[in-house]
Design an enzyme around this catalytic site. Structure first.
Site, short mmCIF file in Angstrom:
data_model
loop_
_atom_site.label_atom_id
_atom_site.label_comp_id
_atom_site.label_asym_id
_atom_site.label_seq_id
_atom_site.Cartn_x
_atom_site.Cartn_y
_atom_site.Cartn_z
N ASP A 323 -7.62 -34.37 1.34
CA ASP A 323 -7.86 -33.22 2.06
C ASP A 323 -8.95 -33.47 3.03
O ASP A 323 -9.10 -32.50 4.13
CB ASP A 323 -8.47 -32.17 0.98
CG ASP A 323 -7.39 -31.61 0.11
OD1 ASP A 323 -5.96 -32.10 0.20
OD2 ASP A 323 -7.50 -30.82 -0.84
N HIS A 459 28.71 -34.35 -11.16
CA HIS A 459 29.04 -32.98 -11.37
C HIS A 459 29.13 -32.50 -12.91
O HIS A 459 29.45 -33.57 -13.61
CB HIS A 459 30.50 -32.80 -10.74
CG HIS A 459 31.16 -31.41 -11.08
ND1 HIS A 459 31.12 -30.56 -10.34
CD2 HIS A 459 32.07 -30.99 -12.17
CE1 HIS A 459 31.45 -29.30 -10.85
NE2 HIS A 459 32.49 -29.78 -11.71
#
Length: 477
Positions: A323, A459
């Site tokens: 930061d 899937h």
């Protein structure tokens, strides 16, 4: 290590970035010390990622179990659902304590010297540490600055930590106001609106920009408003600036026109969360000792290798990560920067690809993105002479989302029409924060939708939402 130095590397700040840098430095053979004046783990562990996600997880369970219609569709019925505010708060607090301990112990095991005190620059390759009433000087061949950030409180807003507060206080969940105003509609504002409404609070969200969630892709922001704002007990006030906020019972909020600064409305609420972002905690690092100036917001200038800049030139042996440099104010970005900075210290030449770093809001459902928004990508395409296109795929036909009863959501893919290269991906839906990583990897590797469309996805899984997007893009690319 040269004999004249106490350490090969000294890191100021033991947040996620500093911790990651220390671990990597030891792995690279550097004698390392880390200096921390506050809580080990920094913002992420103590006041950000970890406690906020604990609150979101617990309040999300309450929301889910109170959704009678959703449960009834799956043949489930429950009696009344209650919660213990203190129990939820303790869940976050206990998790913080565990991770903080794990982080501290990992440094000890690796042989990193942990120094508790306030670290400052004392000159070239020197750090002063204030420990209690005394100060000592430590020398290091290289220094990494990783001081983290603090909440930004705009001028005119007075906080008391009880009725008007920032996210640093909000994560403690000391009380549940009946009516809470949230200033800002970014990640912090969205996540806390999710927590508060799940636990029964009314929310007024105030955004100074002309639209909600201004940093998000416009299509995703529109979907987020439909899914996360409108169905909930949230009132929105857009294009209004919180000019003055006075703590008390009630809290008084003066809302003004951002252009004229004339007061147009006064709200009285039970509490106010100031979620207007964060600024770097760089004030007391004594950067003047090496003639370095921060920008007006306090960010430390760095080059692409994360070396601190003095004017246009890098300061030898001094780096800033996380930061503090403002490149991307995310915990995982800080961690990546820490590793890259250490590699550069060790003689490699590495940079960070910020375009391939994903981000997420852990709301219910989640919102995530990586790369460029569609407007930004089209602007770049216009400048560089190529066309940009986008496609959407939907959760409503996904074979995993259907049995979960979580079919509301979209995935949006932004790509170059000429090469098919993915420029951005934006998802809102169940487990969006996990799904975005695949798109982030694709951007990092500069893959085209044609390549990606050939991959086989399991899937039934949510990953097929992205698979469908790749295939749709391949048809139009």
């Amino acid at each position: 290590m040269a004999s004249e130095f106490d350490y090969d590397l000294v890191i100021i700040g033991a947040g996620v970035g500093g911790h990651g840098a220390a671990i990597h430095a030891v792995q690279r053979g550097l004698k390392t010390a880390i200096i921390e004046a506050g809580d080990m783990g920094g913002t992420c562990v103590n006041r950000g990622c970890i406690p906020s996600k604990a609150l979101l997880a617990a309040s999300g369970k309450v929301r889910e179990m109170r959704d009678e219609q959703h449960l009834k569709a799956m043949g489930i019925s429950l009696g009344s659902v209650g919660f213990d505010r203190e129990g939820i708060a303790d869940h976050a607090k206990n998790l913080v304590g565990k991770i903080q301990g794990d982080l501290t112990n990992s440094l000890i095991r690796l042989g990193v010297d942990t120094i508790r005190g306030w670290g400052k620059i004392a000159g070239t390759q020197k750090v002063s540490v204030q420990e209690g009433s005394g100060t000592r000087i430590i020398t290091a061949k290289d220094i990494i600055l990783s001081p983290g950030s603090i909440p930004f409180v705009p001028r005119g807003i007075e906080t008391d930590g009880k009725t008007v507060y920032t996210s640093d206080e909000a994560i403690r969940l000391d009380w549940l106001p009946e009516w809470v105003a949230i200033i800002g509609s970014g990640y912090i504002g969205l996540e806390f609106s999710d927590v508060y409404t799940a636990l029964g609070s009314e929310v007024t969200m105030i955004e100074a920009m002309p639209q909600l969630m201004p940093t998000f892709d416009p299509d995703i922001a529109k979907q987020a408003e439909r899914m996360l704002i409108k169905p909930r007990d949230i009132e929105t006030k857009v294009g209004l600036l919180a000019k003055k906020i006075t703590p008390g019972f009630p809290v008084e909020i003066e809302l003004a026109d951002p252009k004229t600064m004339e007061t147009v409305e006064v709200l009285e609420v039970d509490a106010c969360l100031v979620a207007t972002g964060r600024i770097p905690a760089t004030k007391n690092l004594d950067l003047n000792m090496v003639s370095v100036e921060t920008d007006r917001r306090g960010f430390i200038p760095v080059d692409e290798h994360l070396a601190v800049l003095r004017g246009e030139e890098p300061v030898p042996h001094l780096y800033a990560i996380g930061d503090a440099n403002g490149k991307m104010m995310l915990a995982h970005s800080a961690s990546a920067q820490g590793i890259v900075a250490v590699d550069n210290i060790c003689g490699d030449s590495r940079t960070v690809d910020y375009n391939a770093i994903p981000a997420a809001a852990f709301t219910h459902p989640e919102v995530s993105f990586v790369g460029m928004t569609e407007p930004a990508a089209k602007e770049k395409g216009k400048e560089e002479g190529y066309e940009v296109a986008s496609v959407r795929s939907y959760f409503k036909a996904n074979s995993k989302a259907l049995p979960e009863g979580e079919t509301d959501g979209i995935a949006k893919l932004v790509y170059r029409k000429d090469t098919g290269e993915v420029m951005g991906a934006h998802i809102i839906g169940i487990h969006a924060a996990d799904l975005i990583q695949e798109a982030a990897n694709a951007i990092a590797q500069k893959q085209s939708v044609t390549e990606l469309a050939k991959f086989v996805h399991t899937h039934p899984t949510l990953s097929e939402v992205l698979d469908e997007a790749y295939k749709l893009a391949m048809v139009t690319a």
